[in-house]
Design an enzyme around this catalytic site. Structure first.
Site, short mmCIF file in Angstrom:
data_model
loop_
_atom_site.label_atom_id
_atom_site.label_comp_id
_atom_site.label_asym_id
_atom_site.label_seq_id
_atom_site.Cartn_x
_atom_site.Cartn_y
_atom_site.Cartn_z
N GLU A 194 15.00 -19.48 -9.07
CA GLU A 194 14.78 -18.11 -9.53
C GLU A 194 14.10 -18.11 -10.91
O GLU A 194 13.19 -17.33 -11.16
CB GLU A 194 16.12 -17.35 -9.55
CG GLU A 194 16.08 -15.95 -10.13
CD GLU A 194 15.15 -14.98 -9.40
OE1 GLU A 194 14.63 -15.31 -8.32
OE2 GLU A 194 14.90 -13.89 -9.95
N GLU B 138 5.57 -15.88 -11.68
CA GLU B 138 5.00 -14.60 -11.24
C GLU B 138 4.56 -13.71 -12.39
O GLU B 138 3.59 -12.97 -12.25
CB GLU B 138 5.94 -13.85 -10.29
CG GLU B 138 7.17 -13.27 -10.92
CD GLU B 138 8.05 -12.54 -9.93
OE1 GLU B 138 7.53 -11.86 -9.04
OE2 GLU B 138 9.28 -12.67 -10.05
N ARG C 63 3.58 -0.31 -4.96
CA ARG C 63 3.31 -0.93 -3.66
C ARG C 63 1.95 -1.63 -3.61
O ARG C 63 1.63 -2.31 -2.64
CB ARG C 63 3.35 0.14 -2.55
CG ARG C 63 4.64 0.90 -2.50
CD ARG C 63 4.58 1.97 -1.44
NE ARG C 63 4.61 1.40 -0.12
CZ ARG C 63 5.69 1.17 0.59
NH1 ARG C 63 6.87 1.47 0.08
NH2 ARG C 63 5.63 0.64 1.78
N ASN D 19 -1.22 1.77 5.89
CA ASN D 19 -0.43 0.69 5.30
C ASN D 19 0.01 -0.19 6.47
O ASN D 19 0.56 0.32 7.43
CB ASN D 19 0.78 1.28 4.57
CG ASN D 19 1.80 0.24 4.18
OD1 ASN D 19 1.46 -0.91 3.93
ND2 ASN D 19 3.06 0.65 4.13
N GLY D 20 -0.24 -1.49 6.39
CA GLY D 20 0.13 -2.39 7.49
C GLY D 20 -1.04 -3.30 7.83
O GLY D 20 -1.99 -3.41 7.04
N TRP E 117 -2.95 -2.50 -1.68
CA TRP E 117 -2.70 -3.91 -1.92
C TRP E 117 -3.52 -4.63 -0.85
O TRP E 117 -3.25 -4.51 0.34
CB TRP E 117 -1.21 -4.25 -1.77
CG TRP E 117 -0.92 -5.66 -2.12
CD1 TRP E 117 -0.73 -6.18 -3.37
CD2 TRP E 117 -0.77 -6.76 -1.21
NE1 TRP E 117 -0.50 -7.53 -3.31
CE2 TRP E 117 -0.52 -7.92 -1.99
CE3 TRP E 117 -0.84 -6.90 0.17
CZ2 TRP E 117 -0.33 -9.18 -1.43
CZ3 TRP E 117 -0.65 -8.15 0.73
CH2 TRP E 117 -0.40 -9.27 -0.07
N HIS F 257 14.48 -38.51 -7.37
CA HIS F 257 13.86 -38.73 -6.05
C HIS F 257 12.40 -38.31 -6.03
O HIS F 257 11.85 -38.04 -4.96
CB HIS F 257 14.67 -38.00 -4.98
CG HIS F 257 16.09 -38.47 -4.92
ND1 HIS F 257 16.45 -39.67 -4.35
CD2 HIS F 257 17.23 -37.94 -5.44
CE1 HIS F 257 17.76 -39.84 -4.49
NE2 HIS F 257 18.25 -38.80 -5.15
N LYS G 131 10.47 -16.52 -11.70
CA LYS G 131 10.24 -15.50 -12.73
C LYS G 131 9.08 -15.92 -13.62
O LYS G 131 8.20 -15.14 -13.94
CB LYS G 131 11.49 -15.36 -13.58
CG LYS G 131 12.34 -14.19 -13.65
CD LYS G 131 12.46 -13.07 -12.71
CE LYS G 131 11.88 -13.10 -11.36
NZ LYS G 131 12.60 -12.42 -10.34
N CYS H 4 0.85 -1.18 0.00
CA CYS H 4 0.00 0.00 0.00
C CYS H 4 0.89 1.24 0.00
O CYS H 4 1.93 1.28 0.65
CB CYS H 4 -0.94 0.11 1.20
SG CYS H 4 -2.10 -1.25 1.31
N LYS I 194 5.25 -4.57 -5.19
CA LYS I 194 6.71 -4.51 -5.23
C LYS I 194 7.35 -4.56 -3.84
O LYS I 194 8.38 -5.19 -3.67
CB LYS I 194 7.12 -3.23 -5.96
CG LYS I 194 8.60 -3.09 -6.20
CD LYS I 194 9.08 -4.00 -7.31
CE LYS I 194 10.57 -3.95 -7.49
NZ LYS I 194 11.06 -5.17 -8.16
C1 F6R Z 1 10.48 -11.80 -7.34
C2 F6R Z 1 10.46 -10.70 -6.41
C3 F6R Z 1 10.26 -11.01 -4.96
C4 F6R Z 1 11.25 -10.18 -4.11
C5 F6R Z 1 10.93 -10.38 -2.62
C6 F6R Z 1 11.89 -9.65 -1.73
O1 F6R Z 1 10.70 -11.35 -8.64
O2 F6R Z 1 10.59 -9.56 -6.77
O3 F6R Z 1 10.38 -12.36 -4.71
O4 F6R Z 1 12.55 -10.59 -4.41
O5 F6R Z 1 9.63 -9.93 -2.37
O6 F6R Z 1 11.83 -8.28 -1.93
P1 F6R Z 1 12.97 -7.33 -1.41
O7 F6R Z 1 14.20 -7.66 -2.19
O8 F6R Z 1 12.46 -5.95 -1.69
O9 F6R Z 1 13.15 -7.60 0.04
#
Ligand code: F6R
Length: 607
Positions: free
Chosen positions: A480, A487, A27, A97-98, A71, A503, A484, A2, A602
């Site tokens: 990773e 998401e 956010r 926010n929270g 959010w 396994h 990617k 948020c 984000k």
């Molecule tokens: C994946 C992604 C998330 C962040 C995670 C940590 O593409 O962006 O998995 O890596 O939310 O976020 P930070 O790095 O801001 O602590």
């Protein structure tokens, strides 16, 4: 999550507020709302642009207001759950926010005493609590302070009352709040990037603190409600406006910034002569790092995977035992850490709630804390005893791309630093730096071949499941790569250590279940080749990510993506780029919102 933005001053508030929450949209983008003194509140579901022009906002000339981009945590994204929330009399408005953890019991208590609720949110209890408290207090600030005594949880709050048209009251507990101090105008936001276009003079609130803003100035108060005299600070104005610069999406732009990120992250830090990295942010704790017996790396999502790569680097080249932990686990685990353990948090945003909690927990135990953080001045950066900034620049797209690359680069620098404090000889240090400096031209070669990656993505766009496998330095990249893909394209993908296939996961393989095999020519190459053979023997399709010139891989795999050769330790920095591009092209081919995937945000500032 948020975004909160508030303004009080001489200008028309609406455009300033809309601009502010647009900057904060990373956010959360489930809904947005605004309250400006003298005007009716306006709310809309979806992105901030849906609020613009709605509800007569263009005619509103008020000079103070608060705004929010949501959010969703409590209650679905809908108009009734959109901030700002209000009390029974609709005389005060609040953005938050929270998470109010005890909101259920508070709501029950308030409803029993006659309050009626209009939303399903936890935030609305705050509005009603302040309404009650206001009966007993002489001003809005005191009412908020009184109300918060009943609240358990996290909050960044901005509050206004119709009768105090130019005043904004704010509070912080666990969710970031920064004040912008201007001439005859004041700002409040969740993040300095929303304020910097107006002023670079800012003041970060600490947990438990509150503040009152009016056009003429501001007052801040301690958790004990004593007036504080903390001076504002100058914030780096680099965090300015961010544009797509001709790219269709921020995600592609940010992947394509990898070479610039390399330059920014390594600038002034590499010493080829001494075979070492100079890291100003950890200089003061040099001796403690020399005595460190164990490093615990904590992070979430991609940052956690970067930490997993870091473990291989630091253990092999610096000889320091490293544990990597998901922050949401470490914070609740009774880890028997010794005093010579150092806790390192990796976080792009520097605001991730779980990662921040680990730093606080480690400090409580008296451990040295470090941060690898991208956002300058963020909470994790400020809470850590020492650390290294990524300098990757703002990352707008929700998926971490350039930040992940810069996290890996910082981990190489840290490996050089710790290694040269210990067993790494000058020759080994120089050899690593020498190879590191060749990466930008190799990254360019990957970019030159990106059309081929797009073609491969287009071939698999109808597949619903993917497996990603890798070993050693590229073990974490399997996770990773899968992250990617899922998401940004909503395709089910799982990461696995290639050695684990037999396994269990091998049972899933058939002609419709492709595997992305990360198999560079490294010390585990032959093992990877055997795993690919096993998948092919079961009619599984394999997209192999291999080293340029590897014809064996081409003969085995269904499709091959090549990357230039480098040393094993640095290979994840190159290999992750095709994985990011593959996820990106899949998302584009499926017509999805690449930069703002559904359900995500984000900065994850709630647990
Ligand atoms: C994946 C992604 C998330 C962040 C995670 C940590 O593409 O962006 O998995 O890596 O939310 O976020 P930070 O790095 O801001 O602590």
């Amino acid at each position: 999550m948020c975004g909160i933005f508030g303004y009080t001053g001489k200008k028309k508030a609406v455009p300033i507020l809309l601009q502010g929450i647009k900057t904060l949209e990373y956010r959360g983008y489930d809904s947005a709302g605004i309250f400006v003194s003298g005007c009716a509140p306006v709310r809309a579901v979806g992105e901030v642009k849906n609020v613009e022009g709605a509800g007569g906002l263009t005619k509103c000339v008020g000079k103070a207001g608060i705004a929010h981009t949501r959010w969703a945590t409590h209650g679905v994204p809908s108009l009734r759950n959109t901030h700002p929330h209000t009390d029974c009399e609709e005389s005060l408005y609040i953005v938050h926010n929270g998470i109010v953890e005890n909101y259920k019991e508070l709501r029950e208590r308030l409803e029993n005493s006659g309050h009626s609720f209009k939303s399903d949110t936890d935030t609305e209890v705050l509005a009603h609590l302040v309404e009650d408290a206001f009966q007993k207090e002489t001003n809005l600030h005191r009412a908020l302070v009184r109300a918060l005594k009943d609240v358990r949880g996290t909050y960044g709050i901005a509050l206004m009352h119709k009768d105090f048209a130019r005043e904004i009251v704010v509070a912080r507990m666990g969710s970031p709040i920064v004040l912008g101090i201007g001439k005859g105008e004041q700002f409040v936001a969740s993040d300095p990037s929303a304020i910097i276009r107006h002023t670079d003079t800012m003041l970060y609130l600490e947990d438990g603190e509150t503040a009152v803003l009016s056009p003429g100035g501001y007052k801040i108060f301690s958790s004990g409600n004593k007036t504080l005299n903390r001076k504002p600070e100058k914030v780096d104005s680099d965090i300015g406006e961010i544009q797509k610069e001709g790219f269709e999406h921020f995600m592609l732009k940010e992947i394509m910034e990898a070479k610039d990120v390399f330059d920014a992250t390594t600038r002034g830090r590499l010493d080829l002569k001494e075979g070492v990295a100079h890291l100003g942010g950890i200089k003061d704790v040099e001796e403690k790092l020399q005595n460190m017996k164990r490093l615990v790396i904590v992070g979430c999502g991609s940052a956690y995977y970067a930490g997993m790569v870091g473990k291989y680097m630091i253990e092999e080249h610096a000889g320091v035992p490293v544990d990597v932990e998901i922050a949401s686990e470490y914070r609740y685990r009774a880890a028997p850490d010794q005093k010579d353990t150092v806790v390192l948090a990796i976080s792009q945003s520097g605001e991730t709630a779980d990662t921040l909690a680990c730093i606080k927990e480690a400090k409580r135990k008296g451990l040295l804390t470090l941060g690898i953080v991208n956002v300058v001045g963020s909470t994790i950066a400020r809470e850590s005893a020492a650390g290294v900034y990524n300098h990757a620049g703002p990352e707008v797209s929700v998926a971490s791309t350039k930040a992940f690359i810069s996290q890996l680069i910082v981990l190489v620098l840290l490996t050089l630093y710790l290694g040269r404090q210990r067993r790494m000889g000058i020759g080994e240090g120089r050899a690593i730096i020498d190879e590191l400096m060749k990466l930008p031209s190799k990254i360019q070669r990957i970019f030159d071949g990106r059309d081929a990656i797009e073609l491969v993505a287009n071939k698999y766009v109808l597949n619903r499941d993917f497996l990603y496998v890798g070993r050693k330095y590229n073990f974490a990249l399997a996770y990773e790569g899968a992250l990617k893909l899922k998401e940004v394209s909503y395709i089910h993908a799982e990461g696995y250590g290639a050695g684990e296939m037999k396994h269990g996961p091998l049972a899933m393989i058939d002609k419709d279940f492709p595997t992305f095999a990360i198999s560079p020519k490294d010390s585990v190459y032959e093992k990877n080749i055997s795993n690919i053979e096993e998948i092919r023997a079961r009619s599984g399709k394999v997209i192999a990510l291999g080293t340029e010139g590897d014809m064996l891989l081409a003969s085995l795999a269904t499709d091959v993506i090549y990357v230039p050769k480098t040393i094993e330790m640095l290979s994840p920095i190159l290999n992750v780029i095709p994985l990011q591009l593959f996820g990106y092209y899949m998302s584009v081919a499926r017509g999805l919102n690449v930069d703002r995937p559904r359900n995500l945000a984000k900065a994850v500032t709630v647990e």
